[in-house]
Design a protein around this motif. Structure first.
Motif, PDB file in Angstrom:
ATOM      1  N   HIS A 166     110.185  44.570  58.380  1.00  0.00           N
ATOM      2  CA  HIS A 166     111.466  45.195  58.714  1.00  0.00           C
ATOM      3  C   HIS A 166     112.630  44.328  58.250  1.00  0.00           C
ATOM      4  O   HIS A 166     113.680  44.833  57.867  1.00  0.00           O
ATOM      5  CB  HIS A 166     111.554  45.447  60.216  1.00  0.00           C
ATOM      6  N   ALA A 192     105.716  45.470  61.489  1.00  0.00           N
ATOM      7  CA  ALA A 192     106.235  46.798  61.151  1.00  0.00           C
ATOM      8  C   ALA A 192     105.330  47.454  60.111  1.00  0.00           C
ATOM      9  O   ALA A 192     105.062  46.871  59.057  1.00  0.00           O
ATOM     10  CB  ALA A 192     107.662  46.684  60.610  1.00  0.00           C
ATOM     11  N   TYR A 194     105.204  49.261  57.430  1.00  0.00           N
ATOM     12  CA  TYR A 194     105.787  49.839  56.214  1.00  0.00           C
ATOM     13  C   TYR A 194     104.672  50.169  55.230  1.00  0.00           C
ATOM     14  O   TYR A 194     103.678  49.442  55.112  1.00  0.00           O
ATOM     15  CB  TYR A 194     106.787  48.863  55.591  1.00  0.00           C
ATOM     16  N   HIS A 213     106.095  47.654  66.414  1.00  0.00           N
ATOM     17  CA  HIS A 213     107.449  47.882  65.923  1.00  0.00           C
ATOM     18  C   HIS A 213     108.044  49.255  66.250  1.00  0.00           C
ATOM     19  O   HIS A 213     109.226  49.359  66.552  1.00  0.00           O
ATOM     20  CB  HIS A 213     107.505  47.644  64.404  1.00  0.00           C
ATOM     21  N   ASN A 230     111.418  54.103  62.887  1.00  0.00           N
ATOM     22  CA  ASN A 230     112.168  52.878  62.576  1.00  0.00           C
ATOM     23  C   ASN A 230     111.579  52.139  61.379  1.00  0.00           C
ATOM     24  O   ASN A 230     111.727  50.926  61.236  1.00  0.00           O
ATOM     25  CB  ASN A 230     112.246  51.960  63.793  1.00  0.00           C
ATOM     26  N   CYS A 231     110.861  52.877  60.531  1.00  0.00           N
ATOM     27  CA  CYS A 231     110.345  52.357  59.263  1.00  0.00           C
ATOM     28  C   CYS A 231     109.969  53.575  58.426  1.00  0.00           C
ATOM     29  O   CYS A 231     110.351  54.703  58.782  1.00  0.00           O
ATOM     30  CB  CYS A 231     109.145  51.427  59.481  1.00  0.00           C
TER      31      CYS A 231
END
Length: 291
Positions: A166, A192, A194, A213, A230-231
């Motif tokens: 993040h 996170a 991603y 996350h 949030n990703c």
């Protein structure tokens, strides 16, 4: 609704349990406790007591995927919260809130990409090294852009982890590569989830990836689910167990190829003290039984 989401549900901790078929044929089951996003402020005794009680589950491995801190003085409280779990083999990575303290901001910015992060948000720093030292002196493996190996009974388990994606601190290129010969299970760990990190870990052969996350979306719509992750992970995978393969994008898990990895994303145990609400998304820890 406001009272429920700020006073009741954030304290309604729940243990999620999943069985994950990732071990070689004939191997005995292994119990893994996954903790994430504690976001601890000293004095949060209800949360601390509940996390301490998880040692009674007798896991054989503890994995924490970051964001333990939410206060400058929280490190001693975090280590005390984990105290009995620290006697169990463990691995960890860091999240943005292990580096930078929470700051007041418009909570509605959580639902879009307009919020700043890291150094752009605050120049203050948390005592990150104290947290890392507290974990590593008990024998826990620091997987911050690193690899590690543990023997769990007769199983040889290799781990690969990254620093917080993040904040774009991840540097998978420095730890890339398949597991060593003789490895029974290869596990990826990230704060996170991603897609760039998930794709890289799966390409190298990680059969299981653990992440946090997302807070499970934190504020969800009943019978619909999360609005955000949030990703760049899709909302169907915002929490719980799913499948991932390179380029999966938003393709449902039931369309996964046979060699897809298992991805478990924890909704976490806390939130920023400036955005302390949860709705239709109880704080959680996860007990994975690997079979």
């Amino acid at each position: 609704m406001l009272a429920w989401s700020t006073l009741v549900e954030p304290r309604a901790f729940v243990l999620r349990e999943f069985e994950v078929p990732v071990l070689p044929s004939g191997a005995r089951p292994v119990r893994v406790l996954h903790l994430s996003d504690l976001h601890l402020v000293p004095g949060q005794r209800t949360k601390q007591d509940w996390v301490r009680s998880l040692a009674e589950l007798e896991p054989e491995l503890v994995v924490t995927t970051g964001d333990n801190l939410a206060h400058q003085d929280a490190v001693p409280a975090v280590l005390d919260t984990y105290r009995d779990l620290l006697d169990i083999p463990g691995v960890f990575v860091l999240g943005s809130n292990d580096y930078y303290p929470p700051t007041p901001k418009n909570p509605l910015r959580y639902f879009n990409d307009s919020h700043e992060k890291g150094e752009a948000l605050t120049t203050r720093r948390l005592p990150t090294q104290d947290l890392v030292d507290g974990f590593t002196r008990t024998g826990w493996l620091d997987l911050t852009n690193a690899r590690g190996r543990l023997e769990l009974g007769e199983l040889s388990v290799e781990f690969v982890g990254v620093d917080d994606p993040h904040l774009e601190y991840d540097d998978y290129g420095t730890v890339a590569g398949p597991a060593a010969p003789g490895t029974d299970l290869f596990v990826g760990v990230t704060h996170a989830p991603y897609q760039r990190v998930l794709d890289a870990m799966v390409t190298d052969g990680a059969a299981l990836i653990l992440a946090g996350h997302t807070h499970g979306g934190q504020v969800c719509i009943p019978f619909y689910g999360a609005l955000v992750t949030n990703c760049d992970l899709d909302t169907r995978r915002v929490k719980g167990l799913s499948r991932w393969w390179p380029g999966a994008g938003s393709t449902p898990s039931d369309a996964a190829p046979p060699d897809a990895s298992w991805l478990e994303v924890s909704a976490g145990l806390g939130a920023s003290p400036y955005s302390p609400f949860r709705f239709a998304c109880r704080p959680e820890a996860t007990l994975l039984t690997l079979v």
